[in-house]
Enzyme design. Structure first.
Site, PDB file in Angstrom:
ATOM      1  N   PHE A 155     -69.016  41.959 184.077  1.00  0.00           N
ATOM      2  CA  PHE A 155     -69.617  40.646 184.269  1.00  0.00           C
ATOM      3  C   PHE A 155     -68.980  39.625 183.333  1.00  0.00           C
ATOM      4  O   PHE A 155     -68.716  39.916 182.167  1.00  0.00           O
ATOM      5  CB  PHE A 155     -71.116  40.672 183.922  1.00  0.00           C
ATOM      6  CG  PHE A 155     -71.953  41.639 184.694  1.00  0.00           C
ATOM      7  CD1 PHE A 155     -72.555  41.270 185.888  1.00  0.00           C
ATOM      8  CD2 PHE A 155     -72.185  42.922 184.202  1.00  0.00           C
ATOM      9  CE1 PHE A 155     -73.366  42.157 186.580  1.00  0.00           C
ATOM     10  CE2 PHE A 155     -72.994  43.816 184.885  1.00  0.00           C
ATOM     11  CZ  PHE A 155     -73.578  43.430 186.081  1.00  0.00           C
ATOM     12  N   ASP A 156     -68.810  38.419 183.841  1.00  0.00           N
ATOM     13  CA  ASP A 156     -68.626  37.261 182.982  1.00  0.00           C
ATOM     14  C   ASP A 156     -69.981  36.928 182.348  1.00  0.00           C
ATOM     15  O   ASP A 156     -71.023  37.418 182.800  1.00  0.00           O
ATOM     16  CB  ASP A 156     -68.106  36.092 183.823  1.00  0.00           C
ATOM     17  CG  ASP A 156     -67.927  34.815 183.030  1.00  0.00           C
ATOM     18  OD1 ASP A 156     -67.553  34.895 181.843  1.00  0.00           O
ATOM     19  OD2 ASP A 156     -68.167  33.728 183.592  1.00  0.00           O
ATOM     20  N   GLY A 157     -69.947  36.085 181.316  1.00  0.00           N
ATOM     21  CA  GLY A 157     -71.197  35.745 180.636  1.00  0.00           C
ATOM     22  C   GLY A 157     -71.827  34.462 181.135  1.00  0.00           C
ATOM     23  O   GLY A 157     -72.759  34.474 181.948  1.00  0.00           O
TER      24      GLY A 157
END
Length: 296
Positions: free
Chosen positions: A161-163
Site C-alpha cells: 500500500f501507499d500511505g
C-alpha cells in the site's frame, strides 16, 4: 440458515479484472452488444486468459484451505448480463477457483450492490464504478493492465500500500502539493503526535489485520507492506497512527521520493495500491497494480 457474509473478508471483482477480456471488449466496442454476446457464446469451451488480478485472487482463495470455515469470499460483480457469464463460469471451473457468488447487472452500475454483498474491497477496470464505490465508503481501485508472468498458487498473499490518500487521508499530501517539501516535513513534525485521518483503505487494512491476528506472526498467510514516498523524518506520525488504530504493516519503506517499483517488486507483491500515476505506470509493468481514486 442463510449464508452470512458479515464475518468474511469479501472481495468483489469485475470479470475483466480477473480474466483478460480485451479481445472480447474490442468486439463490443467495434461491433456492438449482439456481436459480443454471439462471440462469448460461441467460445464457451475456450477458457479465458488470466487477467491482472488473477494471482491476487488465486492466492487469497488458497487461504481458505487452512480453515474449516471460509475466511475469504470472492464475488464476481460484472456489468455483463447473465448469458455472457456462462463463459466466465466455465473459466472459473477451468482454473479451479472457489468462487460461488456472482452478480450480473446488464449495464447497471455495480457499485450500488456492494453494500448488499458486504464488500470490503472492489476491483474493476471501469473507473466510474470504482469512484462511486470509494465515495460510498468502500475500498476500491481501478486495476491496471498487467500481463501475469507466473500465477502458480502461493501459500502467502502479499499486499503493498501507499500511505497518504490510500491508508491515510490526503490532508498531508495536500500540504506537500500546495506548499512544497519543506512545509510538508515541518507540518508532519509539528503534528507527529496527532494521528492521521483514515483513508479509503483503512477498513480493508483493519480486516486484514484481524485475519493476521488468527495466526502466529511468522505463520500469517497475509503479509503487508507500506511503500510511501515520505522521508523517514516523517515516520513518527505514520507509525504512531497505525499503532493507534491497532493494525500492523509487516514491512515499511520510506522512499524519500525514490521510485517505488523496485521495492514493490522485491517485496513480491501480489497487488500494489497507490493513488499516483507517476508510481503506478512503473509498478504495473512488474506487479499487478491498482489506482485508488480521490475520495470526494
Amino acid at each position: 440458515m442463510a449464508y452470512d457474509l458479515k464475518d468474511k473478508l469479501v472481495i468483489a471483482i469485475s470479470s475483466r479484472a480477473l480474466f483478460s477480456l480485451e479481445e472480447e471488449n474490442s468486439i463490443f466496442d467495434k461491433e456492438g452488444l449482439e456481436a459480443y454476446y454471439d462471440y462469448q457464446l460461441s467460445h464457451l469451451d475456450d477458457p479465458l486468459s488470466k487477467g491482472s488480478a488473477f494471482k491476487f485472487v488465486q492466492n487469497l482463495l488458497a487461504i481458505n484451505k487452512k480453515f474449516d470455515n471460509k475466511l475469504i469470499e470472492v464475488i464476481i460483480l460484472s456489468r455483463n448480463n447473465a448469458a455472457t457469464g456462462l463463459r466466465i463460469g466455465r473459466s472459473i471451473e477451468h482454473y479451479n477457483l472457489d468462487i460461488e457468488r456472482t452478480g450480473w447487472t446488464a449495464g447497471t452500475p455495480v457499485s450500488r450492490y456492494l453494500e448488499a454483498f458486504k464488500v470490503d474491497l472492489f476491483l474493476s477496470v471501469h473507473s466510474p464504478d470504482v469512484e462511486e464505490a470509494v465515495n460510498s465508503g468502500v475500498a476500491a481501485a481501478t486495476i491496471l493492465p498487467h500481463t501475469p508472468i507466473t500465477s502458480e498458487e502461493s501459500d502467502m498473499v502479499k499486499i503493498a500500500f501507499d500511505g497518504d490518500a490510500v491508508l491515510f487521508g490526503d490532508e498531508s499530501e495536500r500540504v506537500y502539493q500546495e506548499k512544497g517539501l519543506e512545509a510538508f516535513i515541518e507540518h508532519e513534525r509539528e503534528n507527529a503526535k496527532n494521528p492521521l485521518s483514515q483513508g479509503p483503505f483503512f477498513k480493508f487494512l483493519k480486516t486484514i489485520s484481524e485475519i493476521q491476528d488468527k495466526f502466529p506472526m511468522e505463520k500469517s498467510p497475509i503479509r503487508t507492506a507500506l511503500v510511501t514516498a515520505r522521508n523517514f523524518s516523517t515516520h513518527e506520525r505514520v507509525l504512531g497512527t497505525l499503532e493507534g488504530w491497532g493494525v500492523r504493516v509487516d514491512e515499511a519503506f520510506f522512499q524519500g521520493g525514490v521510485q517505488k517499483y523496485e521495492v514493490v517488486k522485491a517485496f513480491g507483491a501480489d497487488i500494489f495500491f497507490d493513488d499516483q500515476d507517476t508510481h503506478l505506470e512503473h509498478t504495473s509493468k512488474e506487479t499487478p497494480s491498482a489506482k485508488v481514486p480521490y475520495r470526494r
